[in-house]
Each structure stands twice: as structure tokens, then as C-alpha cells.
Scaffold this motif. Structure first.
Motif, short mmCIF file in Angstrom:
data_model
loop_
_atom_site.label_atom_id
_atom_site.label_comp_id
_atom_site.label_asym_id
_atom_site.label_seq_id
_atom_site.Cartn_x
_atom_site.Cartn_y
_atom_site.Cartn_z
N ARG A 276 27.46 -1.16 50.94
CA ARG A 276 28.01 0.19 50.99
C ARG A 276 27.49 1.10 49.86
NH1 ARG A 276 32.10 1.89 53.77
NH2 ARG A 276 33.21 2.88 52.05
N ARG A 277 27.97 0.95 48.67
CA ARG A 277 27.68 1.97 47.68
C ARG A 277 28.06 1.53 46.27
NH1 ARG A 277 32.80 5.87 49.34
NH2 ARG A 277 34.38 4.29 48.93
N ILE A 278 27.57 2.30 45.32
CA ILE A 278 28.08 2.32 43.95
C ILE A 278 28.83 3.65 43.82
CG2 ILE A 278 27.52 2.33 41.50
CD1 ILE A 278 24.80 1.03 42.31
N LYS A 279 30.08 3.58 43.43
CA LYS A 279 30.89 4.79 43.31
C LYS A 279 31.43 4.90 41.89
CE LYS A 279 34.89 7.22 45.28
NZ LYS A 279 35.95 7.16 46.31
N ILE A 280 31.05 5.97 41.19
CA ILE A 280 31.56 6.26 39.85
C ILE A 280 32.54 7.42 40.01
CG2 ILE A 280 30.94 6.96 37.51
CD1 ILE A 280 28.10 5.85 38.13
N PRO B 8 27.03 3.66 53.07
CA PRO B 8 28.11 3.41 54.02
C PRO B 8 27.81 4.02 55.38
CG PRO B 8 28.72 5.15 52.48
CD PRO B 8 27.41 4.60 52.01
N ALA B 9 28.31 3.38 56.41
CA ALA B 9 28.13 3.91 57.76
C ALA B 9 28.81 5.26 57.85
CB ALA B 9 28.70 2.95 58.80
N GLU C 179 33.61 11.71 51.24
CA GLU C 179 33.57 10.26 51.04
C GLU C 179 32.48 9.67 51.93
OE1 GLU C 179 35.29 8.33 49.04
OE2 GLU C 179 36.84 9.67 48.28
N ASP C 180 32.06 8.49 51.58
CA ASP C 180 31.13 7.73 52.41
C ASP C 180 29.85 8.51 52.71
OD1 ASP C 180 32.96 5.67 52.50
OD2 ASP C 180 33.86 6.34 54.36
N LEU C 181 29.34 9.19 51.69
CA LEU C 181 28.18 10.04 51.91
C LEU C 181 26.88 9.48 51.37
CD1 LEU C 181 29.58 13.62 51.18
CD2 LEU C 181 29.34 12.46 53.36
N ALA C 182 26.94 8.49 50.47
CA ALA C 182 25.71 8.13 49.78
C ALA C 182 25.76 6.70 49.25
CB ALA C 182 25.44 9.10 48.64
N MET C 183 24.59 6.20 48.91
CA MET C 183 24.46 4.88 48.30
C MET C 183 24.94 4.89 46.85
SD MET C 183 21.02 2.55 48.56
CE MET C 183 19.96 3.82 47.87
N LEU C 184 24.75 6.02 46.16
CA LEU C 184 25.36 6.25 44.85
C LEU C 184 26.20 7.50 44.95
CD1 LEU C 184 25.70 5.77 41.75
CD2 LEU C 184 23.76 7.32 41.45
N GLU C 185 27.48 7.39 44.60
CA GLU C 185 28.37 8.55 44.59
C GLU C 185 28.94 8.71 43.19
OE1 GLU C 185 31.26 7.71 47.60
OE2 GLU C 185 29.83 7.91 49.25
N THR D 198 26.24 -8.31 49.27
CA THR D 198 26.43 -8.85 50.61
C THR D 198 26.89 -7.74 51.55
OG1 THR D 198 28.73 -9.47 50.19
CG2 THR D 198 27.03 -11.10 49.64
N GLU D 199 27.02 -8.06 52.83
CA GLU D 199 27.40 -7.07 53.83
C GLU D 199 28.72 -6.39 53.45
OE1 GLU D 199 25.58 -6.24 56.43
OE2 GLU D 199 24.04 -7.77 56.15
N GLY D 200 28.70 -5.05 53.40
CA GLY D 200 29.91 -4.29 53.12
C GLY D 200 30.32 -4.26 51.66
N ALA D 201 29.54 -4.83 50.76
CA ALA D 201 29.93 -4.88 49.35
C ALA D 201 29.78 -3.52 48.70
CB ALA D 201 29.08 -5.91 48.61
N GLU D 202 30.58 -3.28 47.65
CA GLU D 202 30.48 -2.04 46.88
C GLU D 202 30.95 -2.27 45.46
OE1 GLU D 202 32.88 1.06 48.53
OE2 GLU D 202 34.68 -0.16 48.61
N LEU D 203 30.47 -1.41 44.57
CA LEU D 203 30.88 -1.40 43.18
C LEU D 203 31.55 -0.08 42.89
CD1 LEU D 203 30.88 -2.41 40.21
CD2 LEU D 203 28.57 -1.46 40.01
N GLU D 204 32.82 -0.11 42.46
CA GLU D 204 33.53 1.12 42.10
C GLU D 204 33.79 1.12 40.60
OE1 GLU D 204 37.36 3.90 43.27
OE2 GLU D 204 36.62 2.37 44.64
N VAL D 205 33.39 2.20 39.96
CA VAL D 205 33.49 2.32 38.50
C VAL D 205 34.47 3.43 38.15
CG1 VAL D 205 32.23 2.73 36.36
CG2 VAL D 205 31.09 1.54 38.26
#
Length: 356
Positions: A103-107, A126-127, A136-142, A51-58
Motif C-alpha cells: 500500500r503505502r508509507i504514510k507520514i 493503494p488501490a 486518502e489512498d492517493l499515493a505510495m508516499l503520503e 508483503t501484499e497490502g502492507a503499509e508503514l504509518e508514521v
């Protein structure tokens, strides 16, 4: 039902949570975290709608291994994307997917090796304007300070970079990075794939229709990749904290069908690959350092460029494979590097050998 499963993860470790195809598609709303010691396992064929603004942080481990069949791919996409798993938000064509929908997937900061294989990631990012933080906030997968292997995957339609890997190790192989950098303004995130620090092998990928294809900084291996129709150069290479190695790459339809090189700070060996080109004023050899140029290497430089040699340059070509310093406009050496379709007379540039 068009509304399926919200993902709820345990708050204490260790655990292993599996997302199954039978319960797909899943919905991520807000921030979803895999804590240290936890593992999120995703079965082939699962679609995850963000959804809007959602992200997954691993901070633990992500194991997402699909299959080569289209029905077996794992997909992370916008909740508005009806092309995977149907009309999840049940609104017909009222809403359409767009870059930056989520936003992104961040590992980050984990010793566990995450795996993404036969995964498609789209419509995130991310915007990121001129004021966004540098790392930070540089990519769809970080991927930050973590090992990760990415194979046979697709990263497309990101608002920023498709993927950005910082101070990490692993392999990025046989994947596609295309049509990213949809933001009008981008700072540090204007590429299909960005890598800085650590040790990553980039092998056999297709990187196309981004702004810059690949930005690489550090001791990475870049081999056998195809760069097609990127708006700027195929590759930008920096030499801070290590030197990248290039071999067997191809480029066509990019604004610069070559490798744009910054100052070379350490001892380095240029191997035959795409033509190398420099910024307007660059240092090819830093003071006290030795740069070796192998047979067949081509340097092609823009009008007015100046290349400084402040250390030792060892350039030994052969009759069959000479080393060439020439203009970007010289299509007889290394092809149409500036992608203008014209084979024009050269333009002036200079090489200055300075006392070390």
C-alpha cells in the motif's frame, strides 16, 4: 536464510528503533506504526520488503538516510522484487513485482521532521478507483500535516501517485518520480507528484513517464525541475489557498509541454517559465484582483479557449522579451507545446475584459 527480520516496534514512547544493514532485508506484513514520540531510524543499505497490502504509518518520525552509492541506498519494495536483497520469498521467478503489491508509507499529523534521503520506493500504491476518498489512498508516499524533507530519492511503479503531500512543509529536491499511475482508473492520484496546501519547495527533480507530471495547489515554489514523457501535461497548477511560483523548469515529450493553469483567484505574478496554458474557459484575473505578467511570459491556449479578465491585468513586456498570447499550435513561441511535431497555423481563442 531467505526469510529475515519482521519489524516489531515498541507500543509506548519515547523510543528510537534502528534497522541495521546487517539484519537486512526486513519484512513488513500488515500495518506497521511508528507512534507519536517514536522514531524509526534506517541505516544505509537496508532493504525493506513489503508483503501484499502492507503499509508503514508514521505518527512520530522517520529517519531514512542512505548514501549516494547504490549499495548505500535504502529501499522499500515488494516482497516479490528480487532485484534488491535477492529472492526474499524464496520462490525463484514464480512471482514478479507489480504496481500495487503493497500500500503505502504514510507520514501524518506529527511535528517531527521526517527525512528520506537516497531512498528508493517502488511497486506500492493503494488501490484507488473512481470512488476512493479525496485525500486518502492517493499515493505510495503520503505526507499529511507534517514536515518532511525528501532528497535524492526515487519513487517508481506506483499503482497511484508516486507521492502526495497535503498541508505540509518541507523540501523535495533532486529526486525522481517515474512510471507511476499504473492503475487504469485513478481519481485525484494521476500524477508523479501531487502537492496541496502548506509550503513546499520542489527543486531540481526529474518527473517522467507518469500520467500528469506534477499537480500543485497552493503557495509552493517549483524550480529547476525536468518533465519528460508524461502522458498528459507536465504541470497542472491550481490557485486555491495560495499561488505557486515557477522558475527554470524544462519539459519535453509530454502531451502538453507547459503549465496548465486553473482560475487565478488572488493577486498573482506570472514569471517567465514554461508556456502557460488554460482550460477551455478560465479566469486569468478574478474580480477585485491584480495579475502582473513579467517580460518573456508566453500564454498558449487550445482551440476555442476563452480567458476572462474581471480585475486588473498588468502586462509589461520588452522589445527583447515580449509577452505573447498565442495558440498551442504555435511552435515559434515557446517550442512544441502540444508535442505534435508540427508547426501549424494558429487556432482561434479569445480574451474577454469584463467590468470588475
Amino acid at each position: 536464510s531467505s526469510h529475515n527480520y519482521l519489524i516489531i516496534l515498541p507500543t509506548s514512547a519515547p523510543y528510537a528503533k534502528t534497522l541495521t544493514k546487517d539484519n537486512s532485508p526486513y519484512i513488513v506484513s500488515g500495518a506497521l506504526s511508528v507512534i507519536s514520540g517514536g522514531e524509526l531510524i534506517i541505516e544505509p543499505g537496508v532493504a525493506i520488503k513489503m508483503t501484499e497490502g502492507a503499509e508503514l504509518e508514521v505518527n512520530g518520525k522517520l529517519t531514512a538516510r542512505g548514501t549516494a552509492l547504490e549499495a548505500g541506498r535504502i529501499v522499500f519494495t515488494s516482497v516479490h522484487d528480487d532485484s534488491y536483497a535477492g529472492d526474499t520469498n524464496n520462490n525463484g521467478t514464480t512471482t514478479m513485482p507489480a504496481a500495487g503489491n503493497w500500500r503505502r508509507i504514510k507520514i501524518a499529523n506529527t511535528s517531527e521532521t521526517s527525512q528520506l534521503e537516497y531512498v528508493t520506493v517502488r511497486y506500492g500504491g493503494p488501490a484507488c478507483g473512481w470512488g476512493c476518498p479525496s485525500e486518502e489512498d492517493l499515493a505510495m508516499l503520503e505526507v499529511f500535516s507534517s514536515p518532511a524533507d525528501i532528497k535524492h530519492s526515487v519513487f517508481e511503479y506506483s499503482l497511484t501517485a508516486g507521492a502526495y503531500v497535503l498541508d505540509s512543509s518541507g523540501n523535495i529536491e533532486n529526486s525522481v518520480f517515474r512510471s507511476n499511475n499504473q492503475a487504469v482508473q485513478s481519481w485525484g492520484c494521476n500524477c508523479g507528484l501531487g502537492i496541496r496546501g502548506g509550503a513546499v519547495t520542489v527543486l531540481g527533480n526529474s518527473i517522467e513517464a507518469n500520467r500528469i507530471g506534477l499537480i500543485v495547489n497552493g503557495a509552493h515554489t517549483v524550480s529547476g525541475n525536468s518533465f519528460l514523457n508524461n502522458q498528459n501535461e507536465a504541470i497542472t497548477a491550481y490557485f486555491q489557498g495560495g499561488s505557486p511560483a515557477f522558475n527554470g523548469n524544462t519539459a519535453s515529450g509530454n502531451a502538453i509541454n507547459g503549465i496548465v493553469v486553473g482560475t487565478v483567484f488572488d493577486d498573482y505574478t506570472f514569471e517567465k517559465d514554461l508556456p502557460y496554458t488554460f482550460w477551455s474557459h478560465s479566469t486569468l484575473v478574478s474580480s477585485g484582483k491584480t495579475v502582473t505578467v513579467k517580460p518573456g511570459v508566453i500564454f498558449k491556449n487550445p482551440s476555442g479557449a476563452a480567458i476572462s479578465i474581471n480585475g486588473t491585468l498588468k502586462a509589461g513586456g520588452t522589445a527583447a522579451e515580449p509577452i505573447i498570447f498565442t495558440s498551442q499550435k504555435d511552435d515559434l513561441a515557446g517550442g512544441d507545446t502540444n508535442n505534435d511535431g508540427l508547426c501549424e497555423p494558429g487556432n482561434a481563442f479569445s480574451i474577454a475584459a469584463c467590468p470588475s
